[in-house]
Design an enzyme around this catalytic site. Structure first.
Site, PDB file in Angstrom:
ATOM      1  N   GLN A 275     -13.735  -2.211 -12.983  1.00  0.00           N
ATOM      2  CA  GLN A 275     -13.215  -0.836 -12.984  1.00  0.00           C
ATOM      3  C   GLN A 275     -13.207  -0.228 -14.384  1.00  0.00           C
ATOM      4  O   GLN A 275     -13.366  -0.931 -15.380  1.00  0.00           O
ATOM      5  CB  GLN A 275     -11.790  -0.831 -12.414  1.00  0.00           C
ATOM      6  CG  GLN A 275     -10.848  -1.810 -13.103  1.00  0.00           C
ATOM      7  CD  GLN A 275      -9.719  -2.297 -12.220  1.00  0.00           C
ATOM      8  OE1 GLN A 275      -9.370  -1.660 -11.235  1.00  0.00           O
ATOM      9  NE2 GLN A 275      -9.121  -3.439 -12.559  1.00  0.00           N
TER      10      GLN A 275
ATOM     11  N   HIS B  36       8.379  -1.026  -9.909  1.00  0.00           N
ATOM     12  CA  HIS B  36       8.467  -2.483  -9.683  1.00  0.00           C
ATOM     13  C   HIS B  36       9.765  -2.906  -9.001  1.00  0.00           C
ATOM     14  O   HIS B  36       9.760  -3.767  -8.123  1.00  0.00           O
ATOM     15  CB  HIS B  36       8.281  -3.233 -11.017  1.00  0.00           C
ATOM     16  CG  HIS B  36       6.878  -3.129 -11.554  1.00  0.00           C
ATOM     17  ND1 HIS B  36       6.584  -2.541 -12.756  1.00  0.00           N
ATOM     18  CD2 HIS B  36       5.701  -3.503 -11.027  1.00  0.00           C
ATOM     19  CE1 HIS B  36       5.270  -2.577 -12.948  1.00  0.00           C
ATOM     20  NE2 HIS B  36       4.717  -3.155 -11.914  1.00  0.00           N
TER      21      HIS B  36
ATOM     22  N   ASP C 151      -0.270  -6.246 -14.660  1.00  0.00           N
ATOM     23  CA  ASP C 151       0.536  -5.798 -15.801  1.00  0.00           C
ATOM     24  C   ASP C 151       1.773  -6.676 -15.991  1.00  0.00           C
ATOM     25  O   ASP C 151       2.448  -6.590 -17.009  1.00  0.00           O
ATOM     26  CB  ASP C 151       0.941  -4.328 -15.646  1.00  0.00           C
ATOM     27  CG  ASP C 151       1.629  -4.060 -14.315  1.00  0.00           C
ATOM     28  OD1 ASP C 151       2.647  -4.708 -14.029  1.00  0.00           O
ATOM     29  OD2 ASP C 151       1.134  -3.220 -13.549  1.00  0.00           O
TER      30      ASP C 151
ATOM     31  N   GLU D  38      -4.875 -12.093  -9.707  1.00  0.00           N
ATOM     32  CA  GLU D  38      -5.373 -10.806 -10.213  1.00  0.00           C
ATOM     33  C   GLU D  38      -6.889 -10.942 -10.387  1.00  0.00           C
ATOM     34  O   GLU D  38      -7.375 -11.889 -11.005  1.00  0.00           O
ATOM     35  CB  GLU D  38      -4.681 -10.488 -11.554  1.00  0.00           C
ATOM     36  CG  GLU D  38      -5.305  -9.392 -12.392  1.00  0.00           C
ATOM     37  CD  GLU D  38      -5.302  -8.009 -11.736  1.00  0.00           C
ATOM     38  OE1 GLU D  38      -4.229  -7.521 -11.382  1.00  0.00           O
ATOM     39  OE2 GLU D  38      -6.410  -7.431 -11.586  1.00  0.00           O
TER      40      GLU D  38
ATOM     41  N   ASN E 176     -10.285 -13.349  -6.710  1.00  0.00           N
ATOM     42  CA  ASN E 176     -10.253 -12.291  -5.708  1.00  0.00           C
ATOM     43  C   ASN E 176      -9.139 -12.602  -4.697  1.00  0.00           C
ATOM     44  O   ASN E 176      -9.154 -13.656  -4.054  1.00  0.00           O
ATOM     45  CB  ASN E 176     -11.633 -12.269  -5.025  1.00  0.00           C
ATOM     46  CG  ASN E 176     -11.726 -11.180  -3.992  1.00  0.00           C
ATOM     47  OD1 ASN E 176     -10.769 -10.884  -3.282  1.00  0.00           O
ATOM     48  ND2 ASN E 176     -12.891 -10.576  -3.905  1.00  0.00           N
ATOM     49  N   GLY E 177      -8.202 -11.681  -4.563  1.00  0.00           N
ATOM     50  CA  GLY E 177      -7.048 -11.898  -3.682  1.00  0.00           C
ATOM     51  C   GLY E 177      -7.433 -12.056  -2.214  1.00  0.00           C
ATOM     52  O   GLY E 177      -6.764 -12.754  -1.451  1.00  0.00           O
TER      53      GLY E 177
ATOM     54  N   ASP F 290       0.524  -5.806  -4.920  1.00  0.00           N
ATOM     55  CA  ASP F 290       0.715  -4.833  -5.998  1.00  0.00           C
ATOM     56  C   ASP F 290      -0.647  -4.407  -6.519  1.00  0.00           C
ATOM     57  O   ASP F 290      -0.989  -4.637  -7.680  1.00  0.00           O
ATOM     58  CB  ASP F 290       1.569  -5.477  -7.111  1.00  0.00           C
ATOM     59  CG  ASP F 290       1.877  -4.491  -8.219  1.00  0.00           C
ATOM     60  OD1 ASP F 290       1.686  -3.270  -8.010  1.00  0.00           O
ATOM     61  OD2 ASP F 290       2.304  -4.957  -9.298  1.00  0.00           O
TER      62      ASP F 290
ATOM     63  N   PRO G 145     -11.811  -1.848  -6.219  1.00  0.00           N
ATOM     64  CA  PRO G 145     -11.552  -3.242  -5.839  1.00  0.00           C
ATOM     65  C   PRO G 145     -10.345  -3.434  -4.929  1.00  0.00           C
ATOM     66  O   PRO G 145     -10.220  -4.474  -4.291  1.00  0.00           O
ATOM     67  CB  PRO G 145     -11.343  -3.957  -7.191  1.00  0.00           C
ATOM     68  CG  PRO G 145     -11.126  -2.904  -8.201  1.00  0.00           C
ATOM     69  CD  PRO G 145     -11.738  -1.630  -7.674  1.00  0.00           C
TER      70      PRO G 145
HETATM   71  N1  SPD Z   1      -1.406   5.328  -7.573  1.00  0.00           N
HETATM   72  C1  SPD Z   1      -0.823   4.203  -8.107  1.00  0.00           C
HETATM   73  C2  SPD Z   1      -0.732   3.018  -7.238  1.00  0.00           C
HETATM   74  C3  SPD Z   1      -0.325   1.910  -8.088  1.00  0.00           C
HETATM   75  C4  SPD Z   1      -0.040   0.652  -7.479  1.00  0.00           C
HETATM   76  N2  SPD Z   1       0.123  -0.463  -8.352  1.00  0.00           N
HETATM   77  C5  SPD Z   1       0.444  -0.213  -9.670  1.00  0.00           C
HETATM   78  C6  SPD Z   1       0.506  -1.457 -10.478  1.00  0.00           C
HETATM   79  C7  SPD Z   1       1.798  -1.639 -11.131  1.00  0.00           C
HETATM   80  N3  SPD Z   1       2.136  -3.002 -11.270  1.00  0.00           N
END
Ligand code: SPD
Length: 288
Positions: free
Chosen positions: A36, A67, A91, A111, A143-144, A162, A169
């Site tokens: 990406q 979160h 993150d 991730e 890959n999840g 998340d 992806p």
């Molecule tokens: N449009 C935003 C959607 C975001 C979803 N995940 C964000 C990652 C934060 N840990």
């Protein structure tokens, strides 16, 4: 930001359906990973922010709004929380919130994009915080979709999805086959939590996510809250399970363990959030 830097401010915008959601600040990094386009943008209002494939993901000073709402309804209410799977979450914010609970023994964080983790550690270190060095966290750069496909039945007490928006992806993270696999690897009494987009900016998508979850699981309950940097500011998270979960009555010991560290989440906030479904969405969901 000093005065000279302020003089050179620019805008970074996410566009949807004729509306743009932007922050003022300074671009500090732009690159493409194998998966990406990635930008790190230092905004005046919300601090440093991660922007993937032209969409806001997280920002230092608004990430708790996202979160805490994704993690605590699941972790305060799942029967057990010993083993957790996080898909995405590069993150580190979701892992940080899960690790607040002593009952959590291990977290697999899967991730797909190693660069997201590297750049988050470098530019957004407060989001992952101590999670990165916690021995309970197992990082898997994989890959999840394949991860859940290959996992044994009944592997996890809680599954957290998340991911980014369902383009690029992350698209498959909302697919029927992936969610079926999640159901299979979730232990009895467990909860799956996923971000489920904005009921305002992505109305159809949001309704569809909840519908698909309700087809696969016996229960899927959306909650609504505010994430200032996301399109429309109004966001949703959905919690799916095979057994009825007592969201109005989260486990007292867990509530006590995390309450003081939370900025948005509280037992009371949670009880309200499960009762804020907009009327038109409730009607749409009843059409199933
Ligand atoms: N449009 C935003 C959607 C975001 C979803 N995940 C964000 C990652 C934060 N840990």
């Amino acid at each position: 930001m000093n005065n000279k830097q302020k003089a050179k401010l620019e805008w970074c915008d996410e566009y949807h359906n004729g509306v743009r959601y932007g922050l003022e600040g300074k671009l500090i990094l732009e690159e493409s990973s194998s998966f990406q386009k990635i930008k790190i943008f230092e905004s005046s209002r919300y601090g440093k922010a991660l922007f993937l494939d032209d969409c806001w993901m997280t920002a230092e000073k608004s990430e708790k709004c996202y979160h805490e709402c994704l993690i605590h309804p699941a972790l305060c209410c799942s029967k057990q929380i010993k083993s957790i799977l996080i898909i995405g979450g590069g993150d580190g914010g979701s892992a940080r919130e899960c690790l607040k609970y002593k009952e959590v023994i291990s977290i697999d964080l899967v991730e797909i994009d190693q660069r997201v983790i590297e750049l988050s550690k470098k530019y957004l270190p407060t989001i992952g915080g101590n999670a990165w060095s916690d021995s309970r966290l197992n990082l898997k750069i994989k890959n999840g979709i394949d991860w859940v496909k290959n996992k044994k039945d009944n592997s996890y007490n809680v599954i957290i999805i998340d991911g980014a928006d369902p383009i690029g992806p992350s698209k498959e993270l909302f697919s029927n086959s992936f969610l079926q696999d999640c159901k299979r690897i979730l232990k009895p009494g467990g909860v799956l939590a996923t971000q489920s987009e904005s009921p305002e900016s992505f109305q159809k998508l949001h309704i569809n996510i909840v519908k698909v979850l309700r087809e696969i699981f016996n229960y899927a309950d959306p909650i609504y809250g505010s994430v200032p940097i996301y399109p429309s500011g109004l966001w949703s998270w959905t919690f799916a399970s095979m057994e009825k979960i007592e969201y109005m009555n989260p486990q007292k010991n867990r509530v006590k363990e995390i309450s003081k560290s939370c900025q948005i989440w509280s037992e009371r906030w949670q009880q309200g959030a499960f009762n804020t479904i907009p009327a038109f969405i409730e009607r749409e969901l009843e059409k199933i």
